[in-house]
Scaffold this motif. Structure first.
Motif, PDB file in Angstrom:
ATOM      1  N   HIS A   1      65.616  29.605 -30.354  1.00 23.29           N
ATOM      2  CA  HIS A   1      64.823  29.544 -28.725  1.00 23.29           C
ATOM      3  C   HIS A   1      66.079  30.436 -27.370  1.00 23.29           C
ATOM      4  CE1 HIS A   1      62.356  26.503 -30.789  1.00 23.29           C
ATOM      5  NE2 HIS A   1      61.594  27.295 -30.188  1.00 23.29           N
ATOM      6  N   SER A   2      66.858  30.359 -28.437  1.00 23.61           N
ATOM      7  CA  SER A   2      68.511  30.185 -27.064  1.00 23.61           C
ATOM      8  C   SER A   2      68.489  31.752 -26.643  1.00 23.61           C
ATOM      9  CB  SER A   2      69.775  30.310 -27.826  1.00 23.61           C
ATOM     10  OG  SER A   2      71.250  30.369 -27.126  1.00 23.61           O
ATOM     11  N   SER A   3      68.601  31.800 -25.529  1.00 22.35           N
ATOM     12  CA  SER A   3      68.890  33.387 -24.176  1.00 22.35           C
ATOM     13  C   SER A   3      70.255  33.261 -23.330  1.00 22.35           C
ATOM     14  CB  SER A   3      67.737  33.609 -23.781  1.00 22.35           C
ATOM     15  OG  SER A   3      67.502  32.535 -22.553  1.00 22.35           O
TER      16      SER A   3
ATOM     17  N   ARG B   1      62.386  30.727 -24.825  1.00 24.06           N
ATOM     18  CA  ARG B   1      63.464  30.890 -24.670  1.00 24.06           C
ATOM     19  C   ARG B   1      64.526  30.024 -23.828  1.00 24.06           C
ATOM     20  NH1 ARG B   1      64.674  35.487 -27.206  1.00 24.06           N
ATOM     21  NH2 ARG B   1      63.524  35.600 -29.545  1.00 24.06           N
ATOM     22  N   GLY B   2      65.296  29.530 -23.933  1.00 27.35           N
ATOM     23  CA  GLY B   2      65.492  28.604 -23.251  1.00 27.35           C
ATOM     24  C   GLY B   2      67.536  29.322 -22.531  1.00 27.35           C
TER      25      GLY B   2
ATOM     26  N   ASN C   1      65.331  21.481 -27.748  1.00 26.46           N
ATOM     27  CA  ASN C   1      64.132  21.921 -28.665  1.00 26.46           C
ATOM     28  C   ASN C   1      63.174  21.559 -29.422  1.00 26.46           C
ATOM     29  OD1 ASN C   1      65.500  25.031 -30.462  1.00 26.46           O
ATOM     30  ND2 ASN C   1      65.534  23.636 -32.249  1.00 26.46           N
ATOM     31  N   ASP C   2      63.836  20.500 -29.743  1.00 24.20           N
ATOM     32  CA  ASP C   2      62.500  19.717 -30.787  1.00 24.20           C
ATOM     33  C   ASP C   2      61.272  19.642 -29.597  1.00 24.20           C
ATOM     34  OD1 ASP C   2      63.886  19.200 -32.207  1.00 24.20           O
ATOM     35  OD2 ASP C   2      64.793  16.581 -32.047  1.00 24.20           O
ATOM     36  N   VAL C   3      61.412  19.181 -27.626  1.00 22.03           N
ATOM     37  CA  VAL C   3      60.125  19.925 -26.937  1.00 22.03           C
ATOM     38  C   VAL C   3      60.139  21.133 -27.402  1.00 22.03           C
ATOM     39  CG1 VAL C   3      59.709  19.828 -24.302  1.00 22.03           C
ATOM     40  CG2 VAL C   3      61.210  17.934 -25.093  1.00 22.03           C
TER      41      VAL C   3
ATOM     42  N   GLY D   1      72.888  33.190 -31.858  1.00 23.40           N
ATOM     43  CA  GLY D   1      71.179  32.982 -31.379  1.00 23.40           C
ATOM     44  C   GLY D   1      70.335  33.789 -31.508  1.00 23.40           C
ATOM     45  N   ALA D   2      69.780  34.019 -30.919  1.00 22.33           N
ATOM     46  CA  ALA D   2      68.414  34.574 -30.852  1.00 22.33           C
ATOM     47  C   ALA D   2      68.855  36.230 -30.353  1.00 22.33           C
ATOM     48  CB  ALA D   2      66.727  33.896 -30.666  1.00 22.33           C
ATOM     49  N   ALA D   3      67.526  37.176 -30.699  1.00 19.67           N
ATOM     50  CA  ALA D   3      67.467  38.084 -29.996  1.00 19.67           C
ATOM     51  C   ALA D   3      67.512  38.690 -28.525  1.00 19.67           C
ATOM     52  CB  ALA D   3      67.070  39.246 -31.079  1.00 19.67           C
ATOM     53  N   PRO D   4      67.896  38.967 -27.457  1.00 20.16           N
ATOM     54  CA  PRO D   4      66.853  39.234 -26.496  1.00 20.16           C
ATOM     55  C   PRO D   4      65.378  39.460 -26.539  1.00 20.16           C
ATOM     56  CG  PRO D   4      69.192  40.426 -26.531  1.00 20.16           C
ATOM     57  CD  PRO D   4      68.596  40.096 -27.341  1.00 20.16           C
ATOM     58  N   ALA D   5      64.903  38.149 -25.613  1.00 21.68           N
ATOM     59  CA  ALA D   5      62.905  38.358 -26.191  1.00 21.68           C
ATOM     60  C   ALA D   5      62.906  39.597 -25.318  1.00 21.68           C
ATOM     61  CB  ALA D   5      62.736  37.089 -25.321  1.00 21.68           C
TER      62      ALA D   5
END
Length: 546
Positions: A271-273, A247-248, A229-231, A81-85
């Motif tokens: 977008h993953s948190s 991020r979600g 994610n599409d939204v 997933g993504a690194a922390p925002a």
């Protein structure tokens, strides 16, 4: 005169205050709402129909399981997933609550790392509540939020830089916003909430050093995460924002989602948190989805703890999954609130919070939830002591192996159904529904902060017990007639406590009417919020059904 949206195809049916018109329902914002609705609502409706079909399969005995078609995603150890925002690296204590102006200020000032402003389970979605909530969110992000109470007391957001990072929870995919039509069709509550918050605040949130962050509720399939994610992608493209800025955090609060945790993170990747243990809704979902099978009858709500096999398995799998993919594993809600004028009872409640948070941090969670500012100090103390660094993503939990059988093991050692538990469920359901019908979505009941999730457990247990003619610990068979008698008695009790004038002014009888249809083991509404929603839909100058 009804409000003129000035956008072709967009009709506003609810009453709009001047500040809502100028600040929130601008033509540009409504055009964005319409774009999202026209693009994504057909997919949303199709996914909701998939839920219906899957429930029919479960009723026929085809139980949830890990998906064979996504096994390759689970087996592939290379993706993350993504690194922390910014503003989300340290989430050791998160406070949640409704979008009421005073409560938003208190939550931002609470000392928690983040604040989840809730348009869903803590909010009764009257049109005024929602639009006022968006004004409060905009004022918070634009750093101009203040409030003067009726007694003259002034509330302001602290200026020392220790304000909680704002995260917004829009309504779930199943909820609608009936005060707004697009091309003659009722719009999605999820898209409406997301669109108005994002459009008015996304760029400013980045400017102040954070970003547009969301909690995503009630999902039952990774395809629903894919839709979010599409939204996100369309929204970022629409305003010229780099993809991945949003991020979600996905709430794992349905039994179906528990079998697709890795897929949720995968669908949201950039977008993953992370994931969150939405434990109260999770218990509700287990009852709801498996309600036709007598093997899954649960005892009193108070007996279903985090050490119950299916809850323990769900927590362990969530932590392992998140850390395997490099994202936060958030713990569950402490619903206790301080008890005034009873030192012993208050100490017992706070000790319960302490022990709950200690269990979470030792299990490997990266943060936890509380519902009251006073609990922030307790949770912080526990996490600061046992997790001095911002998170514990390094704890891999490779020792964990959770099977489908583990996730469905609802046996509660020593669990009982008692008359006290039955009456508590009736009381909580009744009092919460009454408050929700009055426009309050988060209310203290019996020294707990109750929202829609805990009310859902209560009424679903009553339905389940009546459906399967469960017996109490005293051998009494729980029939529809028995529960309706208890309901009458609890209403009479409230009438005496409230007094004639308050009782007549309340929504108790309206709530009783709805609840009486939900506790006989026959009719079962998918959600209390959808059951009650029509009662709070008020159109400008006329109340009618769409």
């Amino acid at each position: 005169m009804p409000f003129d949206s000035k956008v072709p195809g967009v009709t506003i049916l609810g009453k709009v205050k001047p500040e809502h018109a100028s600040e929130i329902l601008t033509p540009e914002a409504l055009q964005f709402v319409a774009t999202l609705h026209r693009t994504f609502n057909p997919t949303r409706k199709a996914l909701l129909q998939k839920r219906v079909l899957r429930q029919q399969q479960i009723d026929q005995g085809i139980l949830p399981d890990f998906l064979p078609e996504t096994k390759a995603i689970r087996d592939d150890v290379s993706w993350r997933g993504a690194a922390p925002a910014p503003g989300l690296a340290d989430r050791r204590v998160e406070i949640t609550g409704p979008v009421d102006r005073k409560m938003v200020i208190n939550a931002l000032n609470s000392g928690a790392a983040t604040f989840m402003a809730d348009f869903e389970d803590s909010n009764s979605p009257t049109f005024d509540n929602n639009l006022s909530g968006f004004v409060n969110m905009k004022d918070a992000i634009h750093q101009r939020l203040s409030y003067t109470a009726p007694n003259g007391k002034q509330y302001n957001v602290r200026k020392d830089g220790k304000v909680a990072t704002l995260i917004v929870r829009p309504r779930g995919w199943h909820l609608e916003e009936k005060h707004v039509l697009i091309d003659g069709e009722v719009t999605s509550g999820s898209l409406f909430d997301f669109a108005l918050y994002f459009f008015h605040n996304a760029k400013k949130s980045v400017e102040i050093g954070i970003g547009p962050y969301f909690y995503l509720p009630k999902m039952e399939s990774h395809l629903e995460a894919r839709l979010w994610n599409d939204v996100f992608n369309l929204a970022q493209d629409y305003i010229g924002m780099p993809r991945g800025t949003i991020r979600g955090t996905c709430l794992i609060e349905t039994i179906m989602a528990a079998f697709e945790m890795e897929e949720f993170i995968y669908e949201l990747r950039e977008h993953s948190s992370g994931l969150n243990c939405g434990r109260w809704d999770y218990i509700f979902s287990v009852i709801k989805k498996l309600r036709q099978d007598p093997k899954y009858v649960l005892p009193d709500r108070s007996d279903v703890s985090m050490t119950t096999p299916f809850m323990d398995a769900y927590v362990r799998l969530l932590i392992k999954t998140c850390h395997k993919r490099g994202v936060h594993a958030m713990g569950g809600m402490a619903a206790q609130i301080p008890i005034k004028n009873n030192e012993a009872a208050n100490k017992a409640a706070m000790d319960k919070v302490y022990n709950d948070k200690l269990r979470e941090v030792k299990a490997g969670h990266d943060g936890t939830w509380v519902a009251h500012p006073e609990l922030v100090k307790i949770a912080l103390k526990v996490f600061n002591e046992h997790m001095p660094q911002p998170n514990q993503l390094h704890i891999r939990r490779d020792d964990v192996h959770v099977t489908a059988k583990d996730l469905l093991n609802t046996h509660v050692q020593g669990g009982k159904i008692t008359e006290v538990g039955i009456r508590a469920n009736v009381s909580v359901s009744l009092m919460y529904m009454e408050a929700w019908l009055r426009g309050a979505g988060c209310v203290p009941i019996h020294n707990l902060m109750e929202d829609a999730a805990t009310a859902e457990i209560s009424r679903s247990q009553l339905w389940q017990w009546a459906r399967h003619q469960a017996k109490t610990d005293k051998g009494v068979t729980i029939t529809p007639q028995y529960l309706l008698k208890v309901l009458d008695e609890e209403v009479d009790k409230l009438a005496k406590e409230m007094g004639e004038q308050r009782f007549k002014a309340s929504k108790i009888l309206q709530a009783k009417k709805h609840l009486s249809g939900q506790i006989t083991g026959k009719d079962y509404a998918d959600f209390l919020t959808t059951l009650l929603y029509e009662d709070i839909v008020v159109y400008d100058d006329v109340k009618a059904k769409i």
